[in-house]
Design an enzyme around this catalytic site. Structure first.
Site, PDB file in Angstrom:
ATOM      1  N   GLU A  15       0.810  -1.219   0.000  1.00  0.00           N
ATOM      2  CA  GLU A  15       0.000   0.000   0.000  1.00  0.00           C
ATOM      3  C   GLU A  15       0.843   1.267   0.000  1.00  0.00           C
ATOM      4  O   GLU A  15       0.542   2.218  -0.712  1.00  0.00           O
ATOM      5  CB  GLU A  15      -0.943   0.013   1.210  1.00  0.00           C
ATOM      6  N   HIS A  61     -11.028  -3.923   9.260  1.00  0.00           N
ATOM      7  CA  HIS A  61     -11.567  -3.822   7.895  1.00  0.00           C
ATOM      8  C   HIS A  61     -12.902  -3.082   7.861  1.00  0.00           C
ATOM      9  O   HIS A  61     -13.708  -3.293   6.961  1.00  0.00           O
ATOM     10  CB  HIS A  61     -11.771  -5.211   7.284  1.00  0.00           C
TER      11      HIS A  61
END
Lengths: 332, 342, 451
Positions: free
Chosen positions: A64, A133
Site C-alpha cells: 500500500e 476492515h
C-alpha cells in the site's frame, strides 16, 4: 443535455465512471490490489482489465505504501492514476505517501507541481469484517490540507464525483461505504460531473437539520419519513465533501431550522460531525440555534465482530429518531 | 548530450571512465559544479550561523562526487527525487544557486517560493521533483515517475537518491520490488555516508552493503567509491543505459562520507574526530578529482583558481540576490495548497 | 429598588416551606438583621432575618401554607421609595405598560415576578438560553431573566421568547403605573391610539397592538387576564389597534366582586370612554363574552360589531368542577388537569401559558376574589345569567365562535341562536378557540374589524 438515466448500483456507477475516464483520457490508469482479473475485492473494477488491458488496470503487489507512492509519482509526472485501496483501513499503511507527499507536494514546491491522484477507499462497518476492515477514517484525511476528501452517498453522485475527481488537479480521496456498493439509484449515461465541495439538500424541512455523510444520509432520510408523520419536518443535508466543506449550505440550513444534528459513522470524537458542529458554532448560524448541537457518531471502540455489537457501534435509524425527536421537541 | 566523447586525450591510455567518455570542457564543468555544491553549502552554513536562514539544514559537504557523478549522464529531461541532504543533487541536476539561496532565505524568488526551504528544495524545470523530509519518501515517487516515463514512452529515466538510512524503510523495499517487477526506467542511488543520523550501517543493517539488497529484487547492485567522480559516473552511465533500454532498474550504492553532522544540531558524538579528519584529508572528492584533472593535463592550478573564484562570485551574487528578494506576504499563506482554478 | 424577602431554602431537598409565624406586620419598619418570620421544616424551626433595613410591605407569604423556595414573601422598601418596585422596562415593555385605576393598589407579588423584580439589575448573561432566544430577546429588548424557559433546566428557547414578545406577562401582570402615559412609537397614518393623557379608568387595560382603523376591544374569560390574548396575536400581523381589558377581580384590575353583569359592563363603558376608544369591535371570551353582550345591549358604548368566543350565558350548564378546581389549584400538579379541560389538544398548553396561570394561582387574594365571582355568577355549576335575550335585540353584526369539543360550556348551547348571528364552530377544539385555532379566530376578528 439529454442523457438516458438507468438504475445502476453504486459499484456499477463507479465502474462506469472509471470506464469513461479510461476511454476518454489516455493518462488515466487504475492501480490496486486484485483489481485485475479478480475484479477488485468488491467487484468494483470488474472486467475493466479485459476492456482496457493490464497496462491500464494494474494489479499491484500488496504494497500500500509503495503503491500509493507510485501513484503519487505518476500523478506528479503527468498521469492520472486511480488507486484503489482494498479496504480504507489500509490507508494506515500508506499514510506517509498520502499525508506527507500527495497532500503537501504542491505546497512544498511552491506550486511547481500538482498531484492529480485519485484514491478510492472502501470504508465502513456492517460486513462483519471487524476492527481492521470496517473503519471510517475520512476524518483523518479530512484533517490534511492539500487533500480533498469526498463521501458520495448515491450511485449518481459517486459516478459524477469520481469523474470530477479524475479531472481535479489535486489529490482526491473517495470514501465509499461498502454497504452502499449494492444500493441502486438512477445514473445518467455518459460523462457528467458532480462538483466536489458542494453539499446537497436531500430533503427540505423546517424543524431540524440533519447533516449526514455517506450511508448515514440514507438512514437520515429514512428517519425523516417517520418523523414527518410525527409532525417533525426534517431537512437532510448530504455533506458529500468532507474537505473542502460546503459551509454555506450547512449554515443556511441551520439558520432556517435552528437545530442541528450531525450523523456520521466515523468515531464521534474528533469526527466529521465534530467539525460540522464547530463550524456552525463559529458561524453566523450560531445566533440562530435554538437547541444544543447534537452529534451521532461511531462509538469510542474498534468495530466489533458480533453483529449486534457491530450495529450498536454506529448510528442506526432509531438513534437518529430519538435524537431528532429530543431536539425538535426542545427536550434536549 | 552527455555522450559527446573526449578524443583528445593521450591515445591508448587506460584512463578512468569519464576521461574516455566526456570532453575536457564537460569535465571542467563537473569540477565547477562540485565547487559550486561545496561553496553553496559553505555559504548556506555561514548564512545559517549568521541567522539568515532558519530551521535546519543537512549538508552534503564531502559527497559532491556522488551527486555530480550520478547526474553526469542525465539530460535535462531526466528526473530525480532527492533527500533531505539534497543540495548537491539539485545543483548537479542544473539548478541555479541564487534561487536556492532565495529559497533558504524564505523568499518568493526561491524555487519553492519560500514554502519549502532546504529540506524540500526542488527545481522541477531541471527535472528535480524535490528533496524530501521523509526518509525513503521519494523512492516510490520515483518509481511512479518511471511508470509515467514507460507509459508515455518518453525515454526519460528517473533517479531516486536516498541515504543508507532509507534502505531499512518499507517504502524502499516495496518500491524496488515494483520497479523490478514492471521493469521501469528508474535508478536507485544509495548515498551511503555510513550513518543514518547517529546509527552506523553496521548497527542498523543486516547486510554489509546496501547493494546486497538488489539481489532480492532481481536487479543489479553496484558498489562504487562515492568519492571518486569517475566511478560514480560510470555506474550511473551503465544504469541509465539499462533503464533506457527497458532492462529495468539498478541499485547503485555510492559509499561516501559527510563531513558535517547529520544536521545543524548534531554534536558528533557517534564518530571520532580522527575518522572525520581522515576522510577530509585523504579522501576529499574534489581534491581527488582536481588531482586527476591536473595529472591528465585537463586543467592547471590557475584554471582551478579561476573556477574557484568564479564560483565564489556566483555564491556571493546568489546570497545578495536572496537577501534582496521579497518575502512572501502573509495573505498568500494558503496559496499553493490546492491548484488555483483560473 | 426595594429588597425582596424570599422564602429561603434552609434544608437540603427542600422545595417548599411554610411560614409558621410572621413577627412583623405590613408597614413595619425593620432593621437589617431583625427577625421577620419563622419557617417550619421537618427538622426544625428556622428564624429568618431582614435582608435590609426599611419598611416591610407587600407581605404575600401567608402563614401555614406551602410556599415554593425562592418565592418572594414580602418586600422591604427604603425610606421614600415608591410603593412598588420600579422596573427598568425595555422599550417594548414601556409600550405595553398599562395605566389603570389608582384603586388598583399594589398587591401581592407573583412568583413569576420574584425573579423579574431583581432582573433588571442583572445582566442577561446568567440566564440559560439558546443563542437564537438570546438574539430574539435582544432584538425585542427583552431581559432573558424575565422569560420563563421551557427547555431543559429552564433553558429559554425561541418559542419562549416569542411567547414573551406576545405575552410579556411580568410587566403586563404588574399592577398599575399611576403616572404612566400610553405612549407608543409613531407609525404611519395616525396610529391609534394617539398619544394622549388618560384619565382614571375603572379597569386595568393594555394596548396590545397599535394600528390604524377600527379598534378591537378584548374581554377575557373567567380566571384569565388580558395577557390571555397574546398567543393569538403572535400568529400574524395585526394592523388594527387592539385594546385588552382586565375584568374586575382579574389581572391588574381591582380585587372586587362585581354585583352583576351590568356593573361590569359599566366599568367597561367607563374604561372605553376614558380611553376615547370610539367605534369599536368588541370581543369577549366565555364570561367576558357575556360581559361584551351586556355592553352591546346597554348601548352606551359605540360598538360596530360583536364577537363572542365560547360565550357564557347561552344555557344553564357549565363545568362546575372545573371552576372550583381551577380556582383552588395552587401547584402545577393540581392545575394541569384543569387546564387540560380547557382545550381539545393539550399540546397548545405552552409552558409560558401554564406558568402565567400558575403565577395567578399563587395570588391567593386574586383567586379568593375569583372564587367569590364564581359563586356569584356560576352558583352551583349553573350559569345564573342569560344573554340570549340580549343577542336577539342587537342590531350590530354578531358572530359566535365555539369549539365543538368544549368541556367547560357545551357547544350545544350555541344552538338556536337568532338567525342573523353567525356561528363558527371549530371541530376538535375546546373552550379556547382563540388559542387552539388562533390563526382562524384572529382572521375572523380582523375581518370583522375591517368590515
Amino acid at each position: 443535455m439529454d442523457q438516458a438515466v438507468r438504475e445502476l448500483s453504486y459499484a456499477q456507477a463507479i465502474q462506469e465512471a472509471m470506464a469513461i475516464a479510461l476511454e476518454t483520457d489516455e493518462r488515466v490508469f487504475l492501480m490496486g490490489e486484485d483489481i485485475g482479473v479478480y475484479g477488485g475485492a468488491f467487484q468494483v473494477t470488474g472486467d475493466l482489465v479485459e476492456r482496457f488491458g493490464a497496462d491500464r488496470v494494474i494489479d499491484t503487489p500488496i504494497s500500500e505504501l509503495g503503491g500509493a507512492g507510485v501513484a503519487v509519482g505518476a500523478a506528479v509526472t503527468g498521469l492520472r492514476p486511480i488507486f484503489e485501496f482494498q479496504f480504507s483501513d489500509f490507508a494506515t499503511l500508506a499514510m506517509e505517501q498520502i499525508v506527507n507527499q500527495a497532500a503537501k507536494m504542491r505546497y512544498m514546491l511552491g506550486g511547481a507541481v500538482s498531484v492529480p491522484v485519485v484514491m478510492r477507499f472502501p470504508a465502513g462497518s456492517g460486513t462483519g469484517a471487524a476492527a481492521q476492515h470496517s473503519q471510517s477514517l475520512e476524518a483523518w484525511l479530512g484533517h490534511v490540507p492539500g487533500l480533498k476528501v469526498i463521501q458520495p452517498a448515491t450511485p449518481h453522485d459517486v459516478k459524477g464525483m469520481l469523474l470530477a475527481a479524475v479531472a481535479d488537479p489535486d489529490p482526491v480521496m473517495i470514501f465509499e461505504h461498502k454497504l452502499l456498493y449494492k444500493t441502486k439509484g438512477p445514473v445518467p449515461e455518459g460523462y457528467y460531473t458532480v462538483p466536489i465541495g458542494k453539499a446537497e439538500i436531500r430533503r427540505e424541512g423546517r424543524d431540524l437539520t440533519i447533516v449526514a455523510t455517506s450511508i448515514m444520509v440514507h438512514k437520515a432520510l429514512e428517519a425523516a419519513k417517520t418523523l414527518e408523520a410525527e409532525g417533525i419536518d426534517v431537512e437532510v443535508v448530504d455533506l458529500r465533501t468532507v474537505r473542502p466543506m460546503d459551509k454555506e449550505t450547512v449554515i443556511e440550513s441551520v439558520k432556517k431550522t435552528s437545530r442541528l444534528l450531525c450523523v456520521y459513522e466515523g468515531v464521534k470524537t474528533l469526527g466529521v460531525g465534530a467539525e460540522v458542529s464547530a463550524m456552525i458554532a463559529e458561524s453566523e448560524a450560531f445566533d440562530f440555534l435554538d437547541a444544543p448541537i447534537v452529534r451521532l457518531g461511531g462509538a469510542e471502540t474498534p468495530i466489533p465482530y458480533n453483529p449486534e455489537l457491530e450495529k450498536a457501534t454506529v448510528p442506526q435509524v432509531p438513534d437518529i429518531l430519538a435524537a431528532a425527536r429530543s431536539l425538535a421537541t426542545g427536550s434536549r | 548530450m552527455a555522450q559527446a566523447k573526449t578524443k583528445d586525450l593521450p591515445a591508448g591510455a587506460n584512463l578512468p571512465f569519464i576521461y574516455r567518455e566526456y570532453s575536457a570542457e564537460r569535465l571542467k564543468q563537473a569540477l565547477h559544479k562540485m565547487y559550486l555544491i561545496r561553496q553553496f553549502e559553505e555559504g548556506a552554513e555561514e548564512s545559517y550561523m549568521r541567522g539568515l536562514i532558519h530551521g535546519t539544514m543537512h549538508l552534503s559537504i564531502g559527497q559532491e562526487a556522488s551527486a555530480m557523478g550520478i547526474c553526469m549522464p542525465l539530460t535535462n529531461d531526466d528526473q530525480i527525487t532527492s533527500t533531505h541532504r539534497g543540495h548537491g543533487h539539485c545543483i548537479a541536476k542544473g539548478a541555479e544557486v541564487s534561487k536556492m539561496f532565495a529559497e533558504f532565505f524564505g523568499k518568493t524568488t526561491g524555487y519553492c517560493r519560500g514554502r519549502g526551504g532546504s529540506m524540500h528544495i526542488a527545481d522541477v524545470s531541471t527535472g528535480n521533483l524535490g528533496a524530501n523530509g521523509i526518509v525513503g519518501g521519494g523512492i516510490p515517487i520515483a518509481v511512479g515517475a518511471a511508470l509515467t516515463a514507460k507509459r508515455l514512452k518518453s525515454d526519460r529515466v528517473v533517479i531516486s537518491f536516498f541515504g543508507d538510512g532509507a534502505n531499512n524503510e518499507g517504502a524502499f523495499h516495496e518500491a524496488l520490488n515494483m520497479a523490478s517487477l514492471w521493469k521501469l526506467p528508474v535508478i536507485f542511488v544509495c548515498e551511503n555516508n555510513g550513518y543514518g543520523m547517529s546509527t552506523s550501517m553496521a548497527r542498523s543493517t543486516a547486510v554489509p552493503n546496501v547493494a546486497d539488497r538488489a539481489a532480492a529484487y532481481a536487479m543489479p547492485g553496484v558498489i562504487v567509491d562515492g568519492n571518486v567522480l569517475s566511478e560514480v559516473a560510470e555506474a550511473s552511465h551503465e544504469a541509465v543505459r539499462r533503464a533506457r533500454a527497458g532492462e529495468g532498474p539498478t541499485l547503485i550504492e555510492s559509499k561516501t562520507y559527510r563531513y558535517r553532522g547529520h544536521s545543524k544540531s548534531d554534536r558528533n558524538r557517534y564518530r571520532t574526530k580522527e575518522e572525520i579528519d581522515d576522510w577530509m584529508t585523504n579522501r576529499d572528492p574534489i581534491v581527488r578529482y582536481e588531482n586527476e584533472l591536473m595529472e591528465f593535463g585537463i586543467i592547471d592550478q590557475a584554471g582551478i583558481e579561476a573556477i574557484r573564484e568564479a564560483v565564489a562570485k556566483e555564491i556571493a551574487d546568489g546570497i545578495e540576490f536572496a537577501k534582496a528578494s521579497p518575502s512572501p506576504e502573509i495573505r498568500n499563506l494558503e496559496r499553493y495548497v490546492y491548484t488555483e482554478t483560473v | 429598588m426595594p429588597v425582596e424577602v424570599i422564602l429561603p431554602k434552609v434544608d437540603m431537598d427542600m422545595a417548599t416551606g411554610r411560614i409558621s409565624r410572621w413577627y412583623v406586620d405590613e408597614g413595619a419598619v425593620v432593621k437589617k438583621g431583625d427577625l421577620l418570620f419563622e419557617i417550619e421544616t421537618d427538622k426544625a424551626a428556622m428564624e429568618i432575618d431582614a435582608p435590609a433595613s426599611g419598611t416591610i410591605r407587600d407581605i404575600s407569604g401567608k402563614e401555614g401554607i406551602d410556599i415554593p423556595v425562592g418565592e418572594a414573601v414580602a418586600w422591604i422598601y427604603a425610606e421614600g421609595e415608591a410603593s412598588k418596585p420600579a422596573k427598568d422596562m425595555s422599550p417594548v415593555a414601556e409600550f405595553e405598560r398599562t395605566p389603570a385605576a389608582p384603586t388598583v393598589a399594589a398587591t401581592s407579588a407573583l412568583p413569576g415576578l420574584a425573579t423579574a423584580k431583581s432582573a433588571p439589575a442583572t445582566p442577561s448573561n446568567g440566564a440559560r438560553a439558546t443563542p437564537l432566544a438570546r438574539r430574539l430577546a435582544a432584538k425585542a429588548g427583552l431581559e432573558l431573566d424575565a422569560i420563563a424557559g421551557s427547555g431543559p433546566k429552564g433553558r429559554v428557547m425561541r418559542k419562549d421568547v416569542e411567547a414573551a414578545i406576545s405575552t410579556p406577562m411580568l410587566e403586563a401582570n404588574s399592577p398599575a403605573q399611576p403616572d404612566a402615559i400610553v405612549s407608543r412609537p409613531a407609525a404611519s397614518s395616525q396610529p391609534w391610539p394617539a398619544q394622549r393623557a388618560v384619565g382614571t379608568t375603572p379597569l386595568n387595560h393594555a394596548w396590545l397592538r397599535q394600528g390604524v382603523g377600527r379598534p378591537i376591544v378584548l374581554i377575557h374569560g373567567f380566571g384569565a387576564d388580558l395577557n390571555s390574548w397574546r398567543p393569538m396575536l403572535a400568529v400574524g400581523p395585526v394592523d388594527a389597534p387592539l385594546l385588552a381589558l382586565d375584568l374586575p377581580g382579574h389581572g391588574g384590575s381591582a380585587r372586587e366582586v362585581p354585583a352583576d353583569l351590568d356593573a361590569i359592563a359599566a366599568d367597561v363603558e367607563a374604561t372605553l370612554a376614558a380611553l376615547d376608544v370610539g367605534p369599536a369591535l368588541l370581543v369577549g371570551h366565555s364570561f367576558g363574552a357575556a360581559v361584551a353582550a351586556t355592553v352591546a345591549a346597554r348601548g352606551h358604548a359605540d360598538l360596530r360589531a360583536l364577537a363572542l368566543i365560547a360565550p357564557a350565558g347561552l344555557g344553564p350548564e357549565i363545568n362546575g368542577a372545573f371552576l372550583r378546581g381551577f380556582v383552588r389549584a395552587k401547584s402545577e400538579a393540581s392545575l394541569m388537569p384543569w387546564l387540560r379541560q380547557l382545550v381539545s389538544d393539550e399540546q397548545v398548553l405552552s409552558k409560558p401559558f401554564v406558568n402565567a396561570t400558575l403565577a395567578q394561582a399563587a395570588d391567593s387574594e386574586l383567586r379568593a376574589a375569583q372564587g367569590e365571582i364564581a359563586d356569584r355568577f356560576f352558583a352551583d355549576g349553573t350559569q345564573t345569567f342569560d344573554i340570549r335575550g340580549l343577542l336577539a335585540a342587537l342590531r350590530i353584526p354578531v358572530r359566535v365562535i365555539v369549539g365543538a369539543n368544549d368541556r367547560i360550556i357545551p357547544a350545544s348551547q350555541s344552538a338556536g341562536l337568532p338567525g342573523e348571528v353567525a356561528l363558527h364552530m371549530f371541530p376538535a377544539t375546546g373552550h379556547m378557540p382563540q388559542v387552539e385555532r388562533r390563526e382562524q379566530v384572529l382572521k375572523i376578528l380582523l375581518e370583522m374589524a375591517r368590515a
